[in-house]
Design a protein around this motif. Structure first.
Motif, PDB file in Angstrom:
ATOM      1  N   VAL A 497       1.542   0.074   0.549  1.00  0.00           N
ATOM      2  CA  VAL A 497       0.738  -1.160   0.502  1.00  0.00           C
ATOM      3  C   VAL A 497       1.073  -1.999  -0.725  1.00  0.00           C
ATOM      4  O   VAL A 497       0.621  -3.131  -0.844  1.00  0.00           O
ATOM      5  CB  VAL A 497      -0.781  -0.856   0.519  1.00  0.00           C
ATOM      6  N   ARG A 498       1.853  -1.455  -1.672  1.00  0.00           N
ATOM      7  CA  ARG A 498       2.195  -2.209  -2.883  1.00  0.00           C
ATOM      8  C   ARG A 498       3.569  -2.868  -2.780  1.00  0.00           C
ATOM      9  O   ARG A 498       4.042  -3.476  -3.732  1.00  0.00           O
ATOM     10  CB  ARG A 498       2.148  -1.286  -4.105  1.00  0.00           C
ATOM     11  N   SER A 499       4.178  -2.719  -1.619  1.00  0.00           N
ATOM     12  CA  SER A 499       5.505  -3.301  -1.440  1.00  0.00           C
ATOM     13  C   SER A 499       5.375  -4.791  -1.152  1.00  0.00           C
ATOM     14  O   SER A 499       4.458  -5.227  -0.459  1.00  0.00           O
ATOM     15  CB  SER A 499       6.200  -2.599  -0.270  1.00  0.00           C
ATOM     16  N   VAL A 500       6.319  -5.557  -1.676  1.00  0.00           N
ATOM     17  CA  VAL A 500       6.308  -7.001  -1.437  1.00  0.00           C
ATOM     18  C   VAL A 500       6.462  -7.301   0.064  1.00  0.00           C
ATOM     19  O   VAL A 500       5.955  -8.289   0.568  1.00  0.00           O
ATOM     20  CB  VAL A 500       7.396  -7.697  -2.292  1.00  0.00           C
ATOM     21  N   PHE A 501       7.104  -6.378   0.777  1.00  0.00           N
ATOM     22  CA  PHE A 501       7.292  -6.560   2.221  1.00  0.00           C
ATOM     23  C   PHE A 501       5.977  -6.404   2.987  1.00  0.00           C
ATOM     24  O   PHE A 501       5.847  -6.845   4.107  1.00  0.00           O
ATOM     25  CB  PHE A 501       8.317  -5.557   2.756  1.00  0.00           C
ATOM     26  N   SER A 502       5.026  -5.715   2.356  1.00  0.00           N
ATOM     27  CA  SER A 502       3.758  -5.456   3.052  1.00  0.00           C
ATOM     28  C   SER A 502       2.797  -6.637   3.002  1.00  0.00           C
ATOM     29  O   SER A 502       1.791  -6.636   3.704  1.00  0.00           O
ATOM     30  CB  SER A 502       3.053  -4.241   2.436  1.00  0.00           C
ATOM     31  N   ILE A 503       3.107  -7.628   2.155  1.00  0.00           N
ATOM     32  CA  ILE A 503       2.135  -8.718   1.960  1.00  0.00           C
ATOM     33  C   ILE A 503       1.727  -9.340   3.295  1.00  0.00           C
ATOM     34  O   ILE A 503       0.534  -9.455   3.584  1.00  0.00           O
ATOM     35  CB  ILE A 503       2.704  -9.811   1.020  1.00  0.00           C
ATOM     36  N   VAL A 504       2.701  -9.705   4.103  1.00  0.00           N
ATOM     37  CA  VAL A 504       2.367 -10.390   5.355  1.00  0.00           C
ATOM     38  C   VAL A 504       1.809  -9.411   6.403  1.00  0.00           C
ATOM     39  O   VAL A 504       0.718  -9.630   6.923  1.00  0.00           O
ATOM     40  CB  VAL A 504       3.568 -11.211   5.871  1.00  0.00           C
ATOM     41  N   PRO A 505       2.497  -8.291   6.696  1.00  0.00           N
ATOM     42  CA  PRO A 505       1.910  -7.418   7.727  1.00  0.00           C
ATOM     43  C   PRO A 505       0.566  -6.819   7.325  1.00  0.00           C
ATOM     44  O   PRO A 505      -0.285  -6.582   8.179  1.00  0.00           O
ATOM     45  CB  PRO A 505       2.965  -6.319   7.931  1.00  0.00           C
ATOM     46  N   VAL A 506       0.362  -6.568   6.037  1.00  0.00           N
ATOM     47  CA  VAL A 506      -0.887  -5.932   5.597  1.00  0.00           C
ATOM     48  C   VAL A 506      -1.730  -6.957   4.838  1.00  0.00           C
ATOM     49  O   VAL A 506      -2.388  -6.639   3.861  1.00  0.00           O
ATOM     50  CB  VAL A 506      -0.606  -4.681   4.726  1.00  0.00           C
ATOM     51  N   ARG A 507      -1.722  -8.199   5.334  1.00  0.00           N
ATOM     52  CA  ARG A 507      -2.312  -9.294   4.551  1.00  0.00           C
ATOM     53  C   ARG A 507      -3.830  -9.223   4.429  1.00  0.00           C
ATOM     54  O   ARG A 507      -4.425  -9.922   3.619  1.00  0.00           O
ATOM     55  CB  ARG A 507      -1.891 -10.639   5.138  1.00  0.00           C
ATOM     56  N   LYS A 508      -4.465  -8.397   5.245  1.00  0.00           N
ATOM     57  CA  LYS A 508      -5.932  -8.344   5.177  1.00  0.00           C
ATOM     58  C   LYS A 508      -6.448  -7.135   4.400  1.00  0.00           C
ATOM     59  O   LYS A 508      -7.653  -6.926   4.303  1.00  0.00           O
ATOM     60  CB  LYS A 508      -6.525  -8.348   6.593  1.00  0.00           C
ATOM     61  N   PHE A 509      -5.547  -6.311   3.915  1.00  0.00           N
ATOM     62  CA  PHE A 509      -5.990  -5.155   3.117  1.00  0.00           C
ATOM     63  C   PHE A 509      -5.657  -5.400   1.656  1.00  0.00           C
ATOM     64  O   PHE A 509      -4.518  -5.724   1.312  1.00  0.00           O
ATOM     65  CB  PHE A 509      -5.312  -3.868   3.591  1.00  0.00           C
ATOM     66  N   TYR A 510      -6.651  -5.216   0.814  1.00  0.00           N
ATOM     67  CA  TYR A 510      -6.451  -5.563  -0.593  1.00  0.00           C
ATOM     68  C   TYR A 510      -7.495  -4.862  -1.443  1.00  0.00           C
ATOM     69  O   TYR A 510      -8.677  -4.877  -1.134  1.00  0.00           O
ATOM     70  CB  TYR A 510      -6.615  -7.079  -0.727  1.00  0.00           C
ATOM     71  N   ALA A 511      -7.043  -4.179  -2.464  1.00  0.00           N
ATOM     72  CA  ALA A 511      -7.967  -3.639  -3.463  1.00  0.00           C
ATOM     73  C   ALA A 511      -7.441  -4.142  -4.794  1.00  0.00           C
ATOM     74  O   ALA A 511      -6.351  -3.743  -5.217  1.00  0.00           O
ATOM     75  CB  ALA A 511      -7.978  -2.123  -3.430  1.00  0.00           C
ATOM     76  N   ILE A 512      -8.165  -5.037  -5.408  1.00  0.00           N
ATOM     77  CA  ILE A 512      -7.653  -5.706  -6.612  1.00  0.00           C
ATOM     78  C   ILE A 512      -7.152  -4.652  -7.606  1.00  0.00           C
ATOM     79  O   ILE A 512      -7.798  -3.633  -7.825  1.00  0.00           O
ATOM     80  CB  ILE A 512      -8.729  -6.641  -7.221  1.00  0.00           C
ATOM     81  N   GLY A 513      -5.978  -4.879  -8.118  1.00  0.00           N
ATOM     82  CA  GLY A 513      -5.382  -3.911  -9.057  1.00  0.00           C
ATOM     83  C   GLY A 513      -4.659  -2.809  -8.322  1.00  0.00           C
ATOM     84  O   GLY A 513      -3.436  -2.701  -8.390  1.00  0.00           O
ATOM     85  N   GLY A 514      -5.389  -2.053  -7.552  1.00  0.00           N
ATOM     86  CA  GLY A 514      -4.815  -0.875  -6.879  1.00  0.00           C
ATOM     87  C   GLY A 514      -3.659  -1.217  -5.971  1.00  0.00           C
ATOM     88  O   GLY A 514      -2.597  -0.593  -6.027  1.00  0.00           O
ATOM     89  N   SER A 515      -3.864  -2.234  -5.122  1.00  0.00           N
ATOM     90  CA  SER A 515      -2.818  -2.548  -4.142  1.00  0.00           C
ATOM     91  C   SER A 515      -1.880  -3.637  -4.670  1.00  0.00           C
ATOM     92  O   SER A 515      -1.177  -4.274  -3.900  1.00  0.00           O
ATOM     93  CB  SER A 515      -3.462  -2.997  -2.827  1.00  0.00           C
ATOM     94  N   SER A 516      -1.874  -3.854  -5.990  1.00  0.00           N
ATOM     95  CA  SER A 516      -1.084  -4.967  -6.520  1.00  0.00           C
ATOM     96  C   SER A 516       0.405  -4.736  -6.254  1.00  0.00           C
ATOM     97  O   SER A 516       0.897  -3.614  -6.297  1.00  0.00           O
ATOM     98  CB  SER A 516      -1.343  -5.139  -8.012  1.00  0.00           C
ATOM     99  N   ILE A 517       1.073  -5.827  -5.992  1.00  0.00           N
ATOM    100  CA  ILE A 517       2.484  -5.765  -5.593  1.00  0.00           C
ATOM    101  C   ILE A 517       3.345  -5.484  -6.832  1.00  0.00           C
ATOM    102  O   ILE A 517       3.311  -6.231  -7.807  1.00  0.00           O
ATOM    103  CB  ILE A 517       2.904  -7.102  -4.937  1.00  0.00           C
TER     104      ILE A 517
END
Lengths: 560, 225
Positions: A497-517
């Motif tokens: 989930v921290r991969s730059v490639f995941s931004i678009v496919p996983v665009r609705k999952f986010y934990a500030i800090g934790g999932s940072s790219i």
């Protein structure tokens, strides 16, 4: 004193009895009944059988005279009783044996042909003695019974016996009904035929079923008539999905509620635990150890059973949904407020802030402190807002169900990572299916999700979710829902989930800090270095050029 | 010594609040984002500071906006688009000055006045920053502050990761920008000239400058334009 009178009475009775019997030798038949009743009307008259059972010899004269056999008289059936020798000592081993013997007596009048006219009747005759359904001395006649007797009593007159229905696969289904059990059930006031439609006092078709399971699935239709809402909810349940896929262990109505001993689920809360434990026994210890289970076992009224959280009928697979949280929030109504006491969000933590957490984090992820934690990514169809089922997904990814790992690894490097998720997303997008991976932070299995600890032991630490590299981010799984509701889990690389490639496919999952790219950290450092390099470079050039500046100033007649 | 009035009080307050907020926001932002590598603050402290200062920055933005809209002075940010070629030439001259002229002792082609404060390069970049980038940073910050509250907007832009993407890229940009901005501020006639002006409001003019005298020392309301 009383004993004395009884003794005198018995002596006189024994003296009189032979006289009576000898007098009866020439007694006309109509008086025969009266003669027998002289003794057999005594309610206390019994006979001790060889197996120590006591057979009552009492006959209610009035009832007998109202029966269809009143004209047959006593000796019509009891033709082995001789007036000369009665009461002779006749050896009877057991009640069962005696009734079997007496069954033959019916055949004196009722021929095989007559008895086998109804195929069901002929089946029954192989299983039960005549008296078991029709009674012995007070036989009313079937036609009279059908009119006079209340339906349930009519049915039970046969079904109080150990009747058995043999299924096509050889299984035996007991058709025995414990009348008191039905009477005490929540359906006690219903007629049998309200559930057993197609049957009545006059109609009793012979039915055959493949198996006991088949039978219970088919009879669930009967429940639907009255319990429309529950049935509708059941249609959306993981249990029905399992049934549809041919899983014969999946429960239908009677598996949880019982067939004839249906208890009121409102009054009897244990049904919400005991019925589930039949299949989900592995959850029992963790539930019983939990703060919920302990309260339930203590009998606390507000303590939740399985169905309190999972619902009774519309049970869903919980791995792929945060809906289970609705179950928690049913009781913990002020959860948002309670969480905002420690979830800081200056200047003001609104209830929505707690909800932002609830949207993604399962309750167990914090309230089951000993559990292992994971992130589950589920591919949702953006249009339907539902997870793509395994079968549909396999087709879209041009693979087979069961081989989804290959489908989720389009670059064939044996790992599922951000690049793969992006390729899957792009591939589906090209096929006209807009998707998004929804993420949930949860525990690693359902046993752990039940180990809810007291509030004081819950995890109250932002770092667990908001610092990169914690347990959650090292355990990422792609979860796909099978049509039977169970999820298939495909392990993904850590920090997917921290991969730059995941931004678009996983665009609705986010934990500030934790999932940072991660890539942006590098870009930030490059920007800082670049930012510092500009003045350093510029100053360096200025220093290099400083002689020229000095010369020009001199040329201009500068001050210095 | 001639003085020229450049920065009115609200703008000076806005500027220095902005500076303090930006530095702390950049640092706490780095802490929030890189909790595994950086240990300046705890995550909670970083979030506390970041959220408070985020809202202070929003309020501060409105000081700037209201001041410039009410006085009508917002026009100093608007490049003269009706004279594009002239503007482009000026911008090129300015770039030439910073890239080369300054090395060899050329005079800065732009002379700041209250009504023409920014050189063409500043004008373009500050306009973009104040009208586009800072609002974007504030809005995406708000979305991240409570994604559930702003879920309609979050869904509209595609998802919370998109808000984060914008916020993070702008964080990177502002971090680099601040360093360059500070350096450029030292390129006045003395290294401290622009910086002192941002405190006092007045910039002391280099004696060689004949330019700008007409505006000199005329007080906040006394300049001739």
């Amino acid at each position: 004193m009383d004993k004395k009178y009884v003794s005198i009475f018995l002596i006189i009775a024994f003296m009189i009895f032979p006289l009576c019997v000898s007098a009866a030798k020439g007694v006309p038949k109509q008086d025969e009944v009266q003669l027998c009743l002289m003794c057999h009307q005594d309610t206390g008259l019994t006979k001790k059988l060889e197996n120590k059972e006591r057979l009552s010899l009492y006959i209610d004269g009035n009832q007998f005279m109202a029966s269809v056999h009143r004209k047959v008289k006593c000796t019509g059936c009891h033709n082995d009783i001789s007036m000369d020798a009665h009461p002779r000592v006749k050896t009877i081993n057991s009640k069962r044996e005696y009734s079997a013997q007496m069954y033959r007596k019916c055949r004196i009048c009722h021929t095989d042909q007559q008895l086998s006219k109804n195929p069901l009747h002929s089946q029954l005759m192989a299983r039960a003695s005549c008296a078991e359904c029709h009674g012995s001395h007070y036989v009313k006649g079937v036609k009279a019974d059908k009119v006079a007797v209340q339906e349930n009593i009519y049915c039970i007159s046969c079904h109080r016996n150990q009747l058995v229905l043999t299924m096509k696969n050889g299984e035996s289904l007991s058709l025995y009904i414990d009348q008191s059990m039905v009477g005490n059930s929540v359906h006690g006031k219903l007629k049998c035929t309200e559930c057993h439609t197609g049957f009545s006092k006059t109609v009793h078709p012979v039915k055959s079923f493949n198996s006991k399971r088949d039978y219970s699935i088919l009879t669930a239709d009967a429940c639907r008539k009255c319990h429309a809402e529950a049935s509708k909810q059941f249609e959306n349940s993981v249990h029905l999905s399992l049934l549809k896929t041919g899983n014969l262990k999946a429960p239908t109505c009677t598996d949880c509620h019982g067939a004839h001993s249906v208890a009121s689920a409102k009054k009897d809360k244990t049904i919400g635990v005991t019925s589930c434990n039949k299949c989900h026994a592995e959850m029992k210890p963790s539930y019983e150890m939990s703060v919920h289970g302990k309260a339930f076992l203590k009998g606390k009224a507000e303590a939740p059973s399985c169905s309190s959280c999972h619902n009774a009928h519309n049970i869903e697979s919980t791995t792929l949904t945060t809906k289970i949280k609705d179950g928690c929030l049913k009781c913990h109504k002020d959860a948002a407020k309670a969480h905002n006491k420690w979830l800081k969000n200056p200047p003001i933590a609104l209830p929505t802030f707690a909800k932002a957490h609830f949207d993604v984090v399962s309750c167990a992820a914090c309230h089951s402190p000993d559990a292992q934690r994971r992130i589950y990514l589920t591919l949702y169809n953006q249009k339907t807002k539902k997870p793509l089922p395994e079968e549909e997904l396999a087709e879209l990814l041009t693979t087979e169900p069961g081989k989804l790992k290959e489908g989720f690894d389009p670059n064939k490097d044996g790992k599922v990572d951000g690049q793969d998720l992006l390729k899957v997303f792009a591939g589906l997008f090209k096929k006209g299916v807009s998707t998004t991976f929804m993420g949930t932070m949860d525990v690693s299995n359902s046993v752990e999700s039940h180990m809810i600890a007291p509030k004081a032991e819950a995890v109250k630490n932002c770092d667990n979710c908001h610092i990169p590299g914690t347990e959650f981010y090292n355990n990422v799984f792609v979860a796909v829902k099978k049509s039977d509701g169970k999820p298939t889990l495909i392990p993904a690389e850590k920090d997917t989930v921290r991969s730059v490639f995941s931004i678009v496919p996983v665009r609705k999952f986010y934990a500030i800090g934790g999932s940072s790219i991660e890539l942006w950290d590098i870009l930030f450092i490059i920007a800082l270095v670049g930012g510092i390099a500009v003045p350093i470079g510029h100053i360096s050039l200025r220093i290099i050029f400083s002689p020229i500046r000095s010369l020009r100033r001199m040329g201009k007649g500068g001050k210095k | 010594m001639k003085r020229i009035f450049l920065h009115p009080l609200p703008i000076r307050i806005w500027h220095w609040v902005n500076l303090a907020a930006f530095i702390i926001l950049i640092l706490t932002g780095a802490q929030i984002k890189m909790g595994d590598r950086l240990h300046l603050f705890s995550f909670e402290t970083a979030v506390d500071l970041h959220s408070w200062l985020g809202f202070i920055l929003i309020a501060n933005y409105f000081i700037w906006l209201v001041y410039y809209l009410v006085t009508g002075n917002i026009k100093i940010y608007i490049p003269p688009l009706h004279k594009p070629i002239e503007f482009a030439k000026k911008a090129l001259n300015q770039a030439k000055f910073y890239g080369f002229g300054i090395m060899v002792g050329d005079e800065n082609p732009h002379h700041s006045t209250f009504e023409n404060k920014f050189n063409p390069m500043q004008q373009v970049s500050y306009l973009a920053i104040m009208v586009l980038l800072i609002p974007l940073q504030l809005i995406t910050g708000l979305l991240l502050w409570d994604p559930h509250l702003f879920s309609p907007v979050v869904n509209l832009i595609g998802g919370i990761q998109i808000a984060d993407l914008i916020h993070i890229l702008l964080w990177i940009f502002f971090s680099a920008f601040m360093i360059v901005h500070f350096y450029l501020a030292t390129l006045g006639h003395t290294p401290m000239a622009h910086i002192i002006a941002m405190f006092k409001g007045y910039e002391e003019l280099h004696e060689e400058h004949g330019h700008g005298e007409e505006h000199a020392d005329s007080g906040e309301h006394g300049h001739g334009h």
